[in-house]
Design a protein around this motif. Sequence first.
Motif, PDB file in Angstrom:
ATOM      1  N   GLN A 115       0.786  -1.123   0.030  1.00  0.00           N
ATOM      2  CA  GLN A 115      -0.152  -0.073  -0.053  1.00  0.00           C
ATOM      3  C   GLN A 115       0.862   1.305   0.080  1.00  0.00           C
ATOM      4  O   GLN A 115       0.599   2.209  -0.733  1.00  0.00           O
ATOM      5  CB  GLN A 115      -0.939  -0.042   1.363  1.00  0.00           C
ATOM      6  CG  GLN A 115      -2.278  -1.013   1.014  1.00  0.00           C
ATOM      7  CD  GLN A 115      -2.989  -0.909   2.210  1.00  0.00           C
ATOM      8  OE1 GLN A 115      -3.206  -0.111   3.061  1.00  0.00           O
ATOM      9  NE2 GLN A 115      -3.790  -1.688   2.379  1.00  0.00           N
ATOM     10  N   VAL A 133       3.964   1.433  -1.179  1.00  0.00           N
ATOM     11  CA  VAL A 133       4.743   1.737  -2.600  1.00  0.00           C
ATOM     12  C   VAL A 133       3.560   2.119  -3.623  1.00  0.00           C
ATOM     13  O   VAL A 133       3.611   3.159  -4.335  1.00  0.00           O
ATOM     14  CB  VAL A 133       5.010   0.226  -2.916  1.00  0.00           C
ATOM     15  CG1 VAL A 133       5.415   0.522  -4.600  1.00  0.00           C
ATOM     16  CG2 VAL A 133       6.084  -0.300  -2.136  1.00  0.00           C
ATOM     17  N   GLU A 134       2.016   1.540  -3.446  1.00  0.00           N
ATOM     18  CA  GLU A 134       1.176   2.358  -4.233  1.00  0.00           C
ATOM     19  C   GLU A 134       0.672   3.612  -4.125  1.00  0.00           C
ATOM     20  O   GLU A 134       0.428   4.385  -5.256  1.00  0.00           O
ATOM     21  CB  GLU A 134      -0.184   1.541  -3.902  1.00  0.00           C
ATOM     22  CG  GLU A 134      -0.225  -0.065  -4.675  1.00  0.00           C
ATOM     23  CD  GLU A 134      -1.451  -0.459  -3.896  1.00  0.00           C
ATOM     24  OE1 GLU A 134      -2.217  -0.129  -3.487  1.00  0.00           O
ATOM     25  OE2 GLU A 134      -1.707  -1.827  -4.586  1.00  0.00           O
ATOM     26  N   LYS A 135       1.028   4.068  -2.805  1.00  0.00           N
ATOM     27  CA  LYS A 135       0.992   5.567  -2.744  1.00  0.00           C
ATOM     28  C   LYS A 135       1.915   6.363  -3.577  1.00  0.00           C
ATOM     29  O   LYS A 135       1.463   7.400  -4.135  1.00  0.00           O
ATOM     30  CB  LYS A 135       0.900   5.985  -1.031  1.00  0.00           C
ATOM     31  CG  LYS A 135       0.041   7.026  -0.415  1.00  0.00           C
ATOM     32  CD  LYS A 135      -0.052   6.819   0.813  1.00  0.00           C
ATOM     33  CE  LYS A 135       0.094   8.201   1.408  1.00  0.00           C
ATOM     34  NZ  LYS A 135       0.310   7.983   3.059  1.00  0.00           N
ATOM     35  N   VAL A 139       3.586   5.245  -6.059  1.00  0.00           N
ATOM     36  CA  VAL A 139       3.640   5.094  -7.471  1.00  0.00           C
ATOM     37  C   VAL A 139       2.327   6.012  -7.962  1.00  0.00           C
ATOM     38  O   VAL A 139       2.259   6.669  -8.941  1.00  0.00           O
ATOM     39  CB  VAL A 139       3.222   3.753  -7.662  1.00  0.00           C
ATOM     40  CG1 VAL A 139       2.558   3.498  -9.002  1.00  0.00           C
ATOM     41  CG2 VAL A 139       4.431   2.871  -7.606  1.00  0.00           C
ATOM     42  N   SER A 140       1.299   6.231  -7.214  1.00  0.00           N
ATOM     43  CA  SER A 140       0.156   7.114  -7.689  1.00  0.00           C
ATOM     44  C   SER A 140       0.730   8.419  -7.920  1.00  0.00           C
ATOM     45  O   SER A 140       0.142   9.089  -8.608  1.00  0.00           O
ATOM     46  CB  SER A 140      -0.954   6.821  -6.759  1.00  0.00           C
ATOM     47  OG  SER A 140      -0.899   7.844  -5.564  1.00  0.00           O
ATOM     48  N   ARG A 149      -6.549   7.104   1.116  1.00  0.00           N
ATOM     49  CA  ARG A 149      -6.401   6.462  -0.074  1.00  0.00           C
ATOM     50  C   ARG A 149      -7.419   7.259  -1.125  1.00  0.00           C
ATOM     51  O   ARG A 149      -6.930   7.783  -2.151  1.00  0.00           O
ATOM     52  CB  ARG A 149      -6.676   5.092  -0.360  1.00  0.00           C
ATOM     53  CG  ARG A 149      -5.520   4.116   0.365  1.00  0.00           C
ATOM     54  CD  ARG A 149      -5.619   2.714  -0.042  1.00  0.00           C
ATOM     55  NE  ARG A 149      -5.176   2.631  -1.355  1.00  0.00           N
ATOM     56  CZ  ARG A 149      -5.358   1.414  -1.920  1.00  0.00           C
ATOM     57  NH1 ARG A 149      -5.555   0.340  -1.170  1.00  0.00           N
ATOM     58  NH2 ARG A 149      -4.629   1.117  -3.129  1.00  0.00           N
ATOM     59  N   THR A 202      -6.121  10.809  -1.615  1.00  0.00           N
ATOM     60  CA  THR A 202      -4.871  10.574  -2.554  1.00  0.00           C
ATOM     61  C   THR A 202      -5.187  10.539  -3.802  1.00  0.00           C
ATOM     62  O   THR A 202      -4.776  11.472  -4.844  1.00  0.00           O
ATOM     63  CB  THR A 202      -3.871   9.497  -2.252  1.00  0.00           C
ATOM     64  OG1 THR A 202      -3.628   9.560  -0.695  1.00  0.00           O
ATOM     65  CG2 THR A 202      -2.784   9.451  -2.906  1.00  0.00           C
ATOM     66  N   TYR A 203      -6.075   9.738  -3.979  1.00  0.00           N
ATOM     67  CA  TYR A 203      -6.525   9.512  -5.634  1.00  0.00           C
ATOM     68  C   TYR A 203      -7.467  10.690  -6.061  1.00  0.00           C
ATOM     69  O   TYR A 203      -7.248  11.227  -7.195  1.00  0.00           O
ATOM     70  CB  TYR A 203      -7.337   8.135  -5.961  1.00  0.00           C
ATOM     71  CG  TYR A 203      -6.584   6.904  -5.766  1.00  0.00           C
ATOM     72  CD1 TYR A 203      -5.540   6.856  -6.813  1.00  0.00           C
ATOM     73  CD2 TYR A 203      -6.259   6.070  -4.830  1.00  0.00           C
ATOM     74  CE1 TYR A 203      -4.693   5.787  -7.165  1.00  0.00           C
ATOM     75  CE2 TYR A 203      -5.514   5.247  -4.695  1.00  0.00           C
ATOM     76  CZ  TYR A 203      -4.609   4.891  -6.060  1.00  0.00           C
ATOM     77  OH  TYR A 203      -3.877   3.839  -6.100  1.00  0.00           O
ATOM     78  N   ALA A 212      -5.241  13.674  -6.673  1.00  0.00           N
ATOM     79  CA  ALA A 212      -4.318  13.360  -7.902  1.00  0.00           C
ATOM     80  C   ALA A 212      -5.436  13.587  -9.276  1.00  0.00           C
ATOM     81  O   ALA A 212      -4.778  14.206 -10.058  1.00  0.00           O
ATOM     82  CB  ALA A 212      -3.755  11.802  -7.726  1.00  0.00           C
ATOM     83  N   TYR A 216      -7.133   5.674 -15.382  1.00  0.00           N
ATOM     84  CA  TYR A 216      -6.830   5.036 -13.786  1.00  0.00           C
ATOM     85  C   TYR A 216      -7.023   3.695 -13.956  1.00  0.00           C
ATOM     86  O   TYR A 216      -6.494   2.990 -12.985  1.00  0.00           O
ATOM     87  CB  TYR A 216      -8.018   5.574 -13.118  1.00  0.00           C
ATOM     88  CG  TYR A 216      -7.271   6.861 -12.313  1.00  0.00           C
ATOM     89  CD1 TYR A 216      -6.635   6.799 -11.196  1.00  0.00           C
ATOM     90  CD2 TYR A 216      -7.415   8.211 -12.753  1.00  0.00           C
ATOM     91  CE1 TYR A 216      -5.920   7.983 -10.678  1.00  0.00           C
ATOM     92  CE2 TYR A 216      -7.030   9.140 -12.334  1.00  0.00           C
ATOM     93  CZ  TYR A 216      -6.160   9.172 -11.103  1.00  0.00           C
ATOM     94  OH  TYR A 216      -5.681  10.155 -10.602  1.00  0.00           O
ATOM     95  N   ILE A 222       2.358   3.573 -14.564  1.00  0.00           N
ATOM     96  CA  ILE A 222       3.108   2.661 -14.224  1.00  0.00           C
ATOM     97  C   ILE A 222       2.093   1.793 -12.942  1.00  0.00           C
ATOM     98  O   ILE A 222       1.312   2.155 -12.240  1.00  0.00           O
ATOM     99  CB  ILE A 222       3.902   3.479 -12.785  1.00  0.00           C
ATOM    100  CG1 ILE A 222       5.007   4.639 -13.607  1.00  0.00           C
ATOM    101  CG2 ILE A 222       4.953   2.574 -12.124  1.00  0.00           C
ATOM    102  CD1 ILE A 222       5.530   5.483 -12.642  1.00  0.00           C
ATOM    103  N   ILE A 259       1.803  -2.111 -10.640  1.00  0.00           N
ATOM    104  CA  ILE A 259       2.368  -2.916 -10.000  1.00  0.00           C
ATOM    105  C   ILE A 259       1.925  -4.309  -9.999  1.00  0.00           C
ATOM    106  O   ILE A 259       0.683  -4.648  -9.861  1.00  0.00           O
ATOM    107  CB  ILE A 259       2.299  -2.541  -8.274  1.00  0.00           C
ATOM    108  CG1 ILE A 259       2.943  -1.182  -8.177  1.00  0.00           C
ATOM    109  CG2 ILE A 259       3.166  -3.468  -7.393  1.00  0.00           C
ATOM    110  CD1 ILE A 259       2.643  -0.516  -6.705  1.00  0.00           C
TER     111      ILE A 259
END
Lengths: 408, 400
Positions: free
Chosen positions: A140, A142-144, A146-147, B142, B145-146, B149, B187, B192, B194
């Motif tokens: 999580q 890392v995802e933050k 990367v976002s 989260r 953040t999104y 963004a 999105y 990038i 993972i």
Amino acid sequence: MKKVLYIIAHNLRVLRSDRSAFFWLLAMPLVFTFVLGIMIRDGGGGSGEPPRYALTVANLDEGEHGAALLEAIEEADEIDLLVVEGPDAGAEAEALVEDGDRSAALVIPADFSALLEAGEGAALTFHRNPERMNPLVTRQAVEKIVSRLNVSALAGAGVLEGYEHLWGAVPEERAPELTARADRFVEEASETPPLTVRVETLGRGPEEDAPAMGFSHSSPAMALMYVLLNGLMASVFLVTERRERTLMRLFTTPVRRSTIIVANLGWRFVVGMIQIWFLIGFGALVFRVDWGDSPVGLLAVTVTYVAAVAGLSVLIGSVARTSRQAESLSLVLALTMCALGGLWWPLEITPRAYQRVGHMIPTGWAMDAMHNLISRGYTLAGVAPQALVLAGFAAAFTVAAVLTFRHE
Amino acid sequence: MKALRIALKDLRIRLRDRNTLILMLLLPVGLTAVIGFAFGGDAGISAVEFLLVSPEEDGFPAGDFLTGAAANFLSQIEIFDVEVATREEATRAVSEGEKSAAILVPEGLREAILEGTPAEVVVLRDPASDIKAGIVQSVVERFVTYASAGGIVGRAIFETLEEERPLTDGERWQLTGWMLRWMYDRYREPAIGIQAADTEVEDVNVHAYFAPSFAVLFLLFTMLGSAKSIHEERESGTYDRLMTAPVSRATFIGGKLTGSYLLAAVQMLILILLGSIVFGIRWGSHPGAVVVMALVTAAGASSLAVLIASIARTGSQVDNVGTAVILVMSLLGGSMWPVEQAPAAFQNIARFTFNYWAHSGFKKLVFLDAGLAGIAQEIAIVGAMSIVFFALSVRLLSRR
């Protein structure tokens, strides 16, 4: 009454002569409180600082995007980073995870920058050790990161595609300028994001210099656990007294049955109270646990809980035929009640059915009361429901103990 | 031969004793079942219940409608149970522990995302709920953040193109419509991504994690009871009686150690079998390696218990010292708590315990499908511990 007090005092004297009793009643619970408290403090960080999650990174890319991602990971406070380098870095990172030396690894592929520059998607590979649970949180984090990087990439691409959508193909010489401008905007806007999160913890909240939550869970939980464990194990004394005929001898004296039963409950209650208040005091002074604003509420909870344990102890001592039977029964009951009552892990995360079972036994109610006192700052009135239920358990166990009590 | 008869006699006595069976089998299986019930059963963990609160000043039904829609959307996610409430209701429910948390949606959330004006999402947390309230907080963080963004990307596109060439109203509408679709697609497939390297690995199986750790813990307790019989024989006089027969002290000690070891091996193998039958644990695809690990673990536990018994002077000392050693070692060695969650210093201490290496071997068998080569280190270390404990206990027992 005098006789009851005499028998209680006598049993306490016997207990005092047993050095190992002090170890089991007082020292062992502290060892467990300390270790468990450190382990669960701040999600296991143990240092009082926010937790950091171990991540190994192998950057196989030599371009600027790989370097930018690595730099962003290095700057993240929550990540404890180990960078492996060299041509075999990917395999090395994977091996570290497989061998259990590191819990997670991220491999940045060799064509990472090239793919991004070509406007194609690039995938990072995340390795996690399946034996461990922490890697999920690491991912999580890392995802933050990367976002955030995705935002820059998106903005640049969006400007070009938006231009194309409105006005047709982007003149070749304008494209770098447009993406650079979009990048600058993203950079500036990201410095002060408009939308933020504020967390308000209700209840009394910890004091400023109070330690993290580790000890405020482990201290009450281990106090309740060891009072229960030691209390139930004390059932063995009753079986021994019966088997060695000392109980029968007592019945030949002018002492009433009720006196003997009350004394048996009484000395267990006294020992339990000494133990729990020693552990509470030690928790407050050494582990700096804040036990709430209501000593009276805490007293009500401890009195009723210890009374329930004493009643159950005499009940087991009455029904068990041999010392080993009493020992086994006590161990099984104590460990099961600790697990089901939320002393080893919080009941809140368990399924509803589990929580219901947890509230059919004293430990679940006692732990609820402790949370209400410590975290929510309830007073006596606030913990009265739990104290009443515990008193109900105490009464039920005591009645059952009286009914089954036998001297031979 | 005489030693074997003593060993078999001890084994028979132990296996006939119901209390030993409780310690050997019922407790480890029972506690594994309880822990599975708590974390890994079919029911899973209980729902994370939280509340959504509309902006206070928002008197329009649209505000409630959007909050209600968000609550419905979040409730579709299996672990969430979300309801809409007023600020007062939320504060009361959270402070009394009825709900883990509440999210106060700020006035001007849309403007914050689209126009970059400041706004603050507030999360009210129940102080007694560390985990569930933490999950809600993490979800909000989260989202923020999104959403931030997305807003930044949108504004970057608008501002950059506006600077390039002032947009007409028609172009604005056109760009907005296009951008929403574009962002939705992007999105879903970000630049990038993972990818997990371990997608073929199932999630952590709670039963499989704790069954071996409880097996090791209760194996040590059973062994302690067995080793204690050395003192019980002496204290009850049966040892003296045995010494009148043509049985040497070495035979007696050999018989006792063999008896302990047989009991340990039986216990480990039965627990592994029960793990498969009762909890459906797959111990990997190398049954030979599982048996070797079980036998080496049995050797380590039995020799450690005999060492404790040989140091102690009475049966009661065996109980006290042994139980303390086992509990502390199990706590530090990961038989009661996942050791990898402990601070680094504790993890280093754990490496000095028998439990850590025994459990590590079983974890590798179950989770990494390791073969004999994969658990060579664990076998070597547990084996070395067994030899050292055994040599020390024989030396001490021979002196007495």
